[in-house]
Write a protein that holds these residues in place. Structure first.
Motif, mmCIF file in Angstrom:
data_model
loop_
_atom_site.group_PDB
_atom_site.id
_atom_site.type_symbol
_atom_site.label_atom_id
_atom_site.label_comp_id
_atom_site.label_asym_id
_atom_site.label_seq_id
_atom_site.Cartn_x
_atom_site.Cartn_y
_atom_site.Cartn_z
ATOM 1 N N THR A 92 17.319 0.699 15.061
ATOM 2 C CA THR A 92 18.219 0.795 14.035
ATOM 3 C C THR A 92 17.835 1.062 12.972
ATOM 4 O OG1 THR A 92 20.320 0.159 15.489
ATOM 5 C CG2 THR A 92 20.869 0.135 13.836
ATOM 6 N N ILE A 93 17.123 -0.709 12.043
ATOM 7 C CA ILE A 93 17.347 -1.225 10.631
ATOM 8 C C ILE A 93 16.020 0.761 10.184
ATOM 9 C CG2 ILE A 93 16.005 -2.360 8.925
ATOM 10 C CD1 ILE A 93 18.319 -3.646 10.548
ATOM 11 N N ILE A 94 15.287 0.983 10.826
ATOM 12 C CA ILE A 94 14.375 1.916 10.517
ATOM 13 C C ILE A 94 15.073 3.032 10.084
ATOM 14 C CG2 ILE A 94 12.412 3.761 11.045
ATOM 15 C CD1 ILE A 94 11.405 1.346 11.721
ATOM 16 N N ALA A 95 16.115 3.295 11.661
ATOM 17 C CA ALA A 95 17.140 4.992 11.504
ATOM 18 C C ALA A 95 18.032 4.530 10.509
ATOM 19 C CB ALA A 95 17.558 4.376 12.526
ATOM 20 N N ARG A 96 18.166 3.413 10.099
ATOM 21 C CA ARG A 96 19.790 3.715 8.641
ATOM 22 C C ARG A 96 19.541 3.543 7.198
ATOM 23 N NH1 ARG A 96 23.785 -1.395 10.351
ATOM 24 N NH2 ARG A 96 24.400 0.013 12.347
ATOM 25 N N VAL A 97 17.560 3.260 7.282
ATOM 26 C CA VAL A 97 17.105 3.192 5.721
ATOM 27 C C VAL A 97 16.774 4.726 6.018
ATOM 28 C CG1 VAL A 97 15.299 2.269 4.698
ATOM 29 C CG2 VAL A 97 16.546 0.939 5.510
ATOM 30 N N GLY A 98 16.274 5.752 6.824
ATOM 31 C CA GLY A 98 15.938 7.174 6.575
ATOM 32 C C GLY A 98 17.185 7.612 6.249
ATOM 33 N N GLU A 99 18.215 7.130 6.465
ATOM 34 C CA GLU A 99 19.011 7.946 6.908
ATOM 35 C C GLU A 99 19.467 7.715 5.454
ATOM 36 O OE1 GLU A 99 24.313 8.017 8.330
ATOM 37 O OE2 GLU A 99 22.488 6.797 9.279
ATOM 38 N N GLY A 100 19.999 6.661 4.603
ATOM 39 C CA GLY A 100 19.863 6.976 3.261
ATOM 40 C C GLY A 100 19.273 6.923 2.377
ATOM 41 N N ILE A 101 18.148 7.180 2.802
ATOM 42 C CA ILE A 101 16.833 7.486 1.427
ATOM 43 C C ILE A 101 17.804 9.131 2.251
ATOM 44 C CG2 ILE A 101 13.788 8.703 1.806
ATOM 45 C CD1 ILE A 101 13.666 6.004 2.694
ATOM 46 N N VAL A 102 17.446 10.680 2.862
ATOM 47 C CA VAL A 102 18.183 11.388 3.131
ATOM 48 C C VAL A 102 19.212 11.964 2.157
ATOM 49 C CG1 VAL A 102 18.941 13.131 4.854
ATOM 50 C CG2 VAL A 102 16.742 12.255 4.712
ATOM 51 N N PRO A 143 12.266 5.754 -8.774
ATOM 52 C CA PRO A 143 12.526 6.097 -7.284
ATOM 53 C C PRO A 143 12.785 4.825 -6.681
ATOM 54 C CG PRO A 143 10.290 5.183 -8.114
ATOM 55 C CD PRO A 143 10.834 6.228 -9.129
ATOM 56 N N ASP A 144 13.229 3.617 -7.877
ATOM 57 C CA ASP A 144 13.994 2.398 -7.283
ATOM 58 C C ASP A 144 15.537 2.482 -7.088
ATOM 59 O OD1 ASP A 144 13.678 2.745 -10.451
ATOM 60 O OD2 ASP A 144 14.980 1.170 -11.199
ATOM 61 N N GLY A 145 16.107 4.253 -7.954
ATOM 62 C CA GLY A 145 17.592 4.545 -7.346
ATOM 63 C C GLY A 145 17.195 4.484 -5.923
ATOM 64 N N ILE A 146 16.529 4.616 -5.344
ATOM 65 C CA ILE A 146 16.875 4.697 -3.660
ATOM 66 C C ILE A 146 17.115 3.867 -3.340
ATOM 67 C CG2 ILE A 146 15.781 5.973 -2.072
ATOM 68 C CD1 ILE A 146 13.961 8.032 -3.568
ATOM 69 N N SER A 147 16.019 2.352 -3.879
ATOM 70 C CA SER A 147 16.051 1.281 -3.256
ATOM 71 C C SER A 147 17.682 0.904 -3.467
ATOM 72 C CB SER A 147 15.182 0.761 -3.635
ATOM 73 O OG SER A 147 14.042 0.759 -3.583
ATOM 74 N N ARG A 148 18.143 1.297 -4.883
ATOM 75 C CA ARG A 148 19.622 0.282 -4.878
ATOM 76 C C ARG A 148 20.679 0.747 -4.089
ATOM 77 N NH1 ARG A 148 17.277 0.794 -10.624
ATOM 78 N NH2 ARG A 148 18.808 2.705 -10.567
ATOM 79 N N ASN A 149 20.593 2.231 -4.225
ATOM 80 C CA ASN A 149 21.279 2.713 -3.233
ATOM 81 C C ASN A 149 21.679 2.501 -1.695
ATOM 82 O OD1 ASN A 149 22.163 4.166 -5.491
ATOM 83 N ND2 ASN A 149 21.265 6.454 -4.947
ATOM 84 N N VAL A 150 20.279 2.744 -1.335
ATOM 85 C CA VAL A 150 19.921 2.133 0.376
ATOM 86 C C VAL A 150 21.156 1.131 0.386
ATOM 87 C CG1 VAL A 150 18.570 2.018 2.165
ATOM 88 C CG2 VAL A 150 18.888 3.795 0.447
ATOM 89 N N LEU A 151 20.319 -0.329 -0.742
ATOM 90 C CA LEU A 151 20.529 -1.779 -0.502
ATOM 91 C C LEU A 151 21.803 -2.193 -0.342
ATOM 92 C CD1 LEU A 151 18.666 -3.952 0.287
ATOM 93 C CD2 LEU A 151 19.168 -5.058 -1.699
ATOM 94 N N ASP A 152 22.631 -1.076 -1.385
ATOM 95 C CA ASP A 152 24.253 -1.191 -1.754
ATOM 96 C C ASP A 152 24.873 -0.747 0.202
ATOM 97 O OD1 ASP A 152 23.657 -2.363 -3.529
ATOM 98 O OD2 ASP A 152 24.121 -0.737 -5.258
ATOM 99 N N LYS A 153 24.441 -0.165 0.608
ATOM 100 C CA LYS A 153 25.086 0.376 1.305
ATOM 101 C C LYS A 153 25.265 0.117 2.829
ATOM 102 C CE LYS A 153 24.181 5.512 0.929
ATOM 103 N NZ LYS A 153 25.018 5.705 0.830
ATOM 104 N N GLY A 154 24.721 -1.677 2.199
ATOM 105 C CA GLY A 154 24.409 -2.518 4.316
ATOM 106 C C GLY A 154 24.692 -2.524 5.749
ATOM 107 N N LEU A 155 23.797 -1.630 4.987
ATOM 108 C CA LEU A 155 22.397 -1.469 6.646
ATOM 109 C C LEU A 155 22.706 -2.648 7.763
ATOM 110 C CD1 LEU A 155 20.073 1.650 4.325
ATOM 111 C CD2 LEU A 155 22.134 1.613 5.423
ATOM 112 N N ASP A 156 22.957 -3.187 7.146
ATOM 113 C CA ASP A 156 22.404 -4.848 8.133
ATOM 114 C C ASP A 156 23.664 -5.035 8.807
ATOM 115 O OD1 ASP A 156 23.355 -5.461 6.025
ATOM 116 O OD2 ASP A 156 21.813 -7.404 5.245
ATOM 117 N N SER A 157 24.558 -4.564 8.611
ATOM 118 C CA SER A 157 25.438 -5.045 8.880
ATOM 119 C C SER A 157 25.631 -4.535 10.689
ATOM 120 C CB SER A 157 27.014 -3.817 8.457
ATOM 121 O OG SER A 157 28.239 -4.136 9.340
#
Length: 329
Positions: A170-180, A196-210
Motif C-alpha cells: 500500500t505504501i508503494i502504491a500510494r507513493v507511486g500515485e503521489g509521484i504521478v 526533484p525534491d519538490g516531488i518528495s515534499r508534495n508526496v510527503l504532505d499527502k499523509g500517505l501513511d494513514s
C-alpha cells in the motif's frame, strides 16, 4: 537361580517404568526452570503433556522473560501456544521492546503475532527504520514529456496500527500515485528535473501513511530519467488518424462522382434511344401524311432536296474546319 531371574525382571521393569516416567514428566526441564528462578510446578508440566503442549516451548521462553525482568503468566503463554501463536517470538519481541523503551503490552504482542505479522521484526523496524524502494514510476508532465522516477521511502513500524494496518504494498502504491500526480501537475518536465525534491515534499504532505502499519519518515527521489515525448506521439497518431479519415472521405466522394458519371452516361444513352425512336417515327409520319393527302409528292421531293442540300453544306463546313485545323498545326 529363579530368584535372580525374578530380581532381574523387576529391575528391568523398574528401569523401563522410570524411563517412561521421566520421558513423560520433564524433570530435567523442571530442574532447569527451578534454578533459573521460574516458579512452575511439576504437575503443571504434566498437565501440559496431557493438553498436548510441548513444555519446552513454554518453559524456555519463560526463563528468558524472567531473566529479562518481565513477569508473564504461564497460563497466558500456554493459551497463546494453543491458539497457534509463536510464544518464543512474542517473548523476544517483548524483551526487545523493553530494551528500546517501547510500550508493548503482552496482549498487543500476541494479537500482532496471531494476525500473521512478525512482531519481533515489527519491534526491530520500529527501532531501526526500514527503507522501501519503489519501482520506476512513469508520469507525463503538461508539456507531454514522460518522466520516470524512483523513490526510497524510509518507514518506521507503528506498533499500535500493526493489527489491521496496510502493508508495504500500500505504501508503494500510494507513493507511486503521489509521484504521478505531482509530475502530471508540473508545467514542464524541466521543472521536475530541476527540483526533484519538490516531488518528495508534495508526496510527503499527502499523509500517505494513514491507515497503514508504518509511519513514513522521509521520501527521497533516488533517480529521475526523461522518457518518451508522449505529447508528440499522441499528436502524430492524431494526425495519422485525421489523414486516414480525410482519405476515406475523399474516396467516398470519388466513388460518388464515378457513380454519378455512370448515371449520366446511362441517361445519355437513354435519351439517344429516345431520339432514335423518334427518328424512326418520321418515315411512318411521312407515309401517313402522303396517304392521307396532307402533303403531295412534290412537297416530299422538295423536302428531300432541302435535306440533301443541308447535308452537303454540313459536309463542306466540316472539310473547311478540318483544313483550318491542319493549317494551325
Amino acid at each position: 537361580m529363579e530368584s535372580l531371574i525374578i530380581l532381574g525382571v523387576i529391575i528391568v521393569g523398574v528401569l523401563i517404568f522410570l524411563t517412561l516416567l521421566f520421558s513423560f514428566i520433564p524433570v530435567g526441564l523442571w530442574i532447569t526452570a527451578y534454578f533459573s528462578g521460574v516458579k512452575i510446578g511439576l504437575f503443571t508440566l504434566v498437565g501440559m503433556r496431557l493438553r498436548k503442549v510441548i513444555p519446552s516451548r513454554i518453559v524456555n521462553p519463560m526463563i528468558k522473560s524472567t531473566k529479562a525482568g518481565i513477569d508473564i503468566n504461564v497460563d497466558k503463554l500456554e493459551a497463546h501456544y494453543l491458539a497457534g501463536g509463536n510464544v518464543n517470538t512474542v517473548v523476544d519481541a517483548l524483551i526487545a521492546a523493553q530494551r528500546a523503551n517501547i510500550a508493548l503490552p503482552f496482549e498487543r504482542a500476541t494479537a500482532i503475532d496471531l494476525a500473521g505479522r512478525n512482531v519481533l521484526e515489527a519491534v526491530q523496524v520500529s527501532v531501526n527504520p526500514k527503507v522501501i524502494e519503489t519501482p520506476k514510476v512513469a508520469a507525463v508532465a503538461k508539456d507531454g514529456i514522460e518522466v520516470m522516477a524512483k523513490a526510497r521511502v524510509t518507514v518506521r513500524a507503528n506498533i499500535e496500527r500493526l493489527v489491521g494496518g496496510a502493508g508495504e504494498e500500500t505504501i508503494i502504491a500510494r507513493v507511486g500515485e503521489g509521484i504521478v500526480t505531482t509530475v502530471g501537475s508540473a508545467e514542464t518536465h524541466k521543472a521536475v528535473l530541476e527540483n526533484p525534491d519538490g516531488i518528495s515534499r508534495n508526496v510527503l504532505d499527502k499523509g500517505l501513511d494513514s491507515g497503514t502499519a508504518f509511519e513514513i519518515l522521509s521520501i527521497d527521489i533516488a533517480d529521475v530519467d526523461v522518457g518518451r515525448n508522449i505529447g508528440a506521439t499522441l499528436q502524430t497518431d492524431q494526425a495519422e488518424a485525421d489523414k486516414r479519415i480525410a482519405q476515406a472521405k475523399a474516396e467516398e466522394r470519388r466513388a460518388m462522382a464515378v457513380a454519378k458519371e455512370q448515371e449520366m452516361k446511362a441517361e445519355v444513352q437513354f435519351q439517344r434511344a429516345k431520339v432514335v425512336e423518334a427518328e424512326a417515327e418520321v418515315p411512318r409520319a411521312l407515309a401517313r401524311a402522303l396517304e392521307q393527302g396532307n402533303i403531295g409528292v412534290m412537297d416530299y421531293y422538295n423536302m428531300k432536296n432541302i435535306l440533301a442540300d443541308t447535308n452537303m453544306r454540313e459536309s463542306i463546313s466540316g472539310i473547311n474546319k478540318e483544313n483550318d485545323n491542319n493549317k494551325r498545326d
